[in-house]
Structure formats: C-alpha cells, structure tokens
Design a protein around this motif. Structure first.
Motif, PDB file in Angstrom:
ATOM      1  N   SER A  71       0.813  -1.224   0.000  1.00  0.00           N
ATOM      2  CA  SER A  71       0.000   0.000   0.000  1.00  0.00           C
ATOM      3  C   SER A  71       0.843   1.268   0.000  1.00  0.00           C
ATOM      4  O   SER A  71       0.315   2.359  -0.265  1.00  0.00           O
ATOM      5  CB  SER A  71      -0.936   0.010   1.217  1.00  0.00           C
ATOM      6  N   THR A  72       2.122   1.153   0.281  1.00  0.00           N
ATOM      7  CA  THR A  72       2.981   2.335   0.248  1.00  0.00           C
ATOM      8  C   THR A  72       3.360   2.747  -1.169  1.00  0.00           C
ATOM      9  O   THR A  72       3.760   3.896  -1.400  1.00  0.00           O
ATOM     10  CB  THR A  72       4.284   2.095   1.043  1.00  0.00           C
ATOM     11  N   THR A  73       3.236   1.824  -2.126  1.00  0.00           N
ATOM     12  CA  THR A  73       3.715   2.115  -3.481  1.00  0.00           C
ATOM     13  C   THR A  73       2.630   2.012  -4.556  1.00  0.00           C
ATOM     14  O   THR A  73       2.514   2.898  -5.405  1.00  0.00           O
ATOM     15  CB  THR A  73       4.862   1.153  -3.856  1.00  0.00           C
ATOM     16  N   ILE A  74       1.837   0.944  -4.537  1.00  0.00           N
ATOM     17  CA  ILE A  74       0.906   0.678  -5.640  1.00  0.00           C
ATOM     18  C   ILE A  74      -0.186   1.735  -5.781  1.00  0.00           C
ATOM     19  O   ILE A  74      -0.465   2.193  -6.899  1.00  0.00           O
ATOM     20  CB  ILE A  74       0.288  -0.731  -5.505  1.00  0.00           C
ATOM     21  N   PRO A  75      -0.879   2.161  -4.698  1.00  0.00           N
ATOM     22  CA  PRO A  75      -1.947   3.163  -4.877  1.00  0.00           C
ATOM     23  C   PRO A  75      -1.458   4.448  -5.546  1.00  0.00           C
ATOM     24  O   PRO A  75      -2.159   5.008  -6.391  1.00  0.00           O
ATOM     25  CB  PRO A  75      -2.428   3.423  -3.443  1.00  0.00           C
ATOM     26  N   LYS A  76      -0.267   4.922  -5.177  1.00  0.00           N
ATOM     27  CA  LYS A  76       0.268   6.143  -5.805  1.00  0.00           C
ATOM     28  C   LYS A  76       0.545   5.919  -7.277  1.00  0.00           C
ATOM     29  O   LYS A  76       0.255   6.799  -8.121  1.00  0.00           O
ATOM     30  CB  LYS A  76       1.547   6.570  -5.077  1.00  0.00           C
ATOM     31  N   MET A  77       1.081   4.756  -7.617  1.00  0.00           N
ATOM     32  CA  MET A  77       1.351   4.462  -9.023  1.00  0.00           C
ATOM     33  C   MET A  77       0.043   4.402  -9.817  1.00  0.00           C
ATOM     34  O   MET A  77      -0.045   4.934 -10.934  1.00  0.00           O
ATOM     35  CB  MET A  77       2.096   3.132  -9.150  1.00  0.00           C
ATOM     36  N   LEU A  78      -0.977   3.763  -9.256  1.00  0.00           N
ATOM     37  CA  LEU A  78      -2.273   3.679  -9.925  1.00  0.00           C
ATOM     38  C   LEU A  78      -2.898   5.064 -10.089  1.00  0.00           C
ATOM     39  O   LEU A  78      -3.506   5.363 -11.134  1.00  0.00           O
ATOM     40  CB  LEU A  78      -3.215   2.765  -9.130  1.00  0.00           C
ATOM     41  N   TRP A  79      -2.745   5.912  -9.071  1.00  0.00           N
ATOM     42  CA  TRP A  79      -3.282   7.273  -9.140  1.00  0.00           C
ATOM     43  C   TRP A  79      -2.587   8.072 -10.248  1.00  0.00           C
ATOM     44  O   TRP A  79      -3.234   8.800 -10.999  1.00  0.00           O
ATOM     45  CB  TRP A  79      -3.111   7.961  -7.793  1.00  0.00           C
TER      46      TRP A  79
END
Length: 329
Positions: free
Chosen positions: A75-83
């Motif tokens: 959750s530290t990396t994937i949500p920001k990449m998806l956003w």
C-alpha cells in the motif's frame, strides 16, 4: 557529480515502467488486480487466524502479523502508481516521496524481521517440541514483535533523515514506480558518501544478519528431521515449516535476483520491473502459499464462508493455551 541547480525542489517525477500511452491501461489493470488480490488474500488470513481458536498459537500469531505488514508494504507504493496512471501524471511531491521512502523501508524491514522470527518459531517447534509452549510464551512472542517494529522503525528513520539534507539537481526524474532510496540518492548533487555507507551497512546488518539467522535455524531443523526414524514423522515435521520455507525462498530469492542482476542491467526500467517480484508478487503469493497445504487455514476459511461442517473439533482454550493431543505444532 558536479554542482547543479540546488534550488528548493517541490516534486519528483516517477517514470514508472513505460511511457507508451497504449500500455498504461494494461499496466493499470495488472497492478490493480495484483493489489486487490494481495489485500483481500492477506485480510482473509488475518480474519481466519483471529476467528478460529485452533489458530491462536505463536505460529499463526506471527503469520497474521506478516499478512498485516504485507498489506501495508504494497500500500505504500501501488496506490500512488495507480493514481498517477489514472491522472496521467508522473509527479510526487518532495514530502510525499520522503514519506513513501520512510514507510517502504519500515514495512520492508518488518517483512525481513518477521521471517526471521517465524524461522525461530519453527526451530523451537521442531527441535524442542516438549518445551515449545514454555519457550514461545505470549510474553516472548509479544517482545519479538515489538523488537521487530522498533528496529525497523529505527532503520527507516535513519535512512530517511539522512536524505533530507541532500540537495538535488535539475534532473528530478526517478526511473522507478516508487521512491526507492537508492534512486533518490543518485539524483543528489551534494555529497552522498554517508548515505551510501549507511545503505551498505544496513544491507549487511539487516540483510545478511537475518538471512544467516534463517539459514542457521533451518540447518538445525534439517538435522532434527534427519534424526527422526519414521518417514511419516519426517513428513509431519517438515510440513510444519514447508510454507514458511517457501515464502523465505521466494522473498530472498527475488531480492537477491534483483540486486545481483542490477549491475548487469543498463536499463532502469528493467530494474524497476524486477523489483515488482519482491514488492508486489511475493506479498500477493504469501496467502496462497500458507493456505494451499495448511488444513487449519483451509478449515478456518471455510468456516468464515459458512462452508465448514458443525463438527469442527474441540476448541483450544485460549491464546497459547494447552494443546490437545491431535493439534499440530
């Protein structure tokens, strides 16, 4: 590196995997699917352990902690990449980048420490079965978890704080999908000797040290299993640690593969793609590895979905209570 424009920066640019517009929907769908599987799978493990009294033992206590950390880790990396893909932006603020770096190091370190703790738990269970419940009491298990959180927090704080004084040049493009400490340090115009020394020291202490502990634990486990006379006894002993050994092999195998091959990789995109193995794929596979051959987890999951029969066996009295004759380590 020569001095450049050291003005106060406000953001970095995460280049991700590809700049091709037609590939962005594919990348978005792939990583969204892996992220959802990771979160749902690990949440199911946590729910199964907390809801089934048979699983209120040290082994599953550590497993539920590992599942929680895996959710936070991804959750530290994937949500920001998806956003960023959804908004067609590559920007991440300076504060956001340092925060992401801090939590990535924190939860990544916890992953390593929990794997060591679980290896020690299996060592005690196999090599000292008669004293297992005495040694792995609630106080010791709580202390091991607390120490893991403290050491991981100190490591992430140290590496994040020594990044703050760095000044950066006009090139603020990070050839990765998250703020990796190595990539951020490479963009700095100021002296990075201290940063590299700390990274190398941490790699030895928090990388080699835990790995040596795991290897030592499993060398003792293998010796104890070989001393068992019956083939059935050997199988039962090995089956109690097979899942953990698979997770350790996958986690360390992918990390070593990334860093050993990074020297030969001239493409940063290739390195970023390889990093997906231990940052996304491993946390996603952990719930499957621990549930496929584990009858206790399967029974608990079936019970959650209302598929278990009424004959579930006797309940274990409480957390770290006395075991029944048929209960496995």
């Amino acid at each position: 590196m020569g001095p450049g424009n050291n003005t106060l920066i406000s953001e970095f640019l995460l280049l991700g995997f590809s700049e091709e517009p037609e590939l962005q929907p594919l990348i978005f769908g792939l990583f969204l699917s892996m992220y959802l599987i990771t979160v749902l799978g690990n949440l199911l493990i946590i729910l199964a352990v907390s809801s089934d009294s048979h699983l209120h033992t040290p082994m599953y206590f550590f497993l539920s902690n590992l599942s929680l950390v895996d959710i936070c880790f991804t959750s530290t990396t994937i949500p920001k990449m998806l956003w960023n893909i959804q908004t067609q932006s590559k920007a991440i603020s300076y504060a956001g980048c340092i925060t992401q770096l801090l939590f990535f190091l924190f939860f990544g370190g916890l992953d390593v420490f929990f794997l060591v703790v679980m290896a020690y738990d299996r060592y005690v269970a196999i090599c000292h079965p008669l004293h297992y419940m005495v040694i792995m009491n609630a106080q010791l298990c709580g202390l091991l978890v607390l120490l893991s959180w403290i050491m991981s927090a100190l490591n992430s704080l140290l590496q994040s704080l020594i990044v703050l004084p760095l000044s950066f040049c006009t090139n603020l493009e990070i050839p990765h999908y998250f703020c990796d400490v190595k990539e951020v340090v490479q963009l700095a115009c100021s002296d990075t000797f201290l940063n590299h020394m700390v990274m190398y020291l941490v790699s030895v202490l928090l990388g080699g040290g835990p790995l040596a502990g795991i290897i030592y634990s499993y060398s003792k486990i293998v010796s104890s299993i070989c001393a068992i006379s019956s083939a059935q006894g050997k199988y039962k002993a090995f089956s109690t640690c097979a899942s953990h050994l698979s997770v350790v092999s996958l986690f360390y195998g992918t990390i070593l593969g990334v860093y050993l091959s990074s020297g030969a990789m001239h493409s940063s995109n290739s390195s970023a793609a390889a990093s997906v193995m231990y940052t996304v794929v491993t946390p996603m596979l952990n719930p499957f590895i621990y549930s496929l051959r584990n009858k206790d987890i399967k029974r608990a999951v079936k019970r959650i979905f209302g598929m278990a029969g009424t004959n579930g066996g006797k309940k274990c009295p409480c957390f770290w209570g006395h075991r029944t004759k048929n209960q496995k380590l």
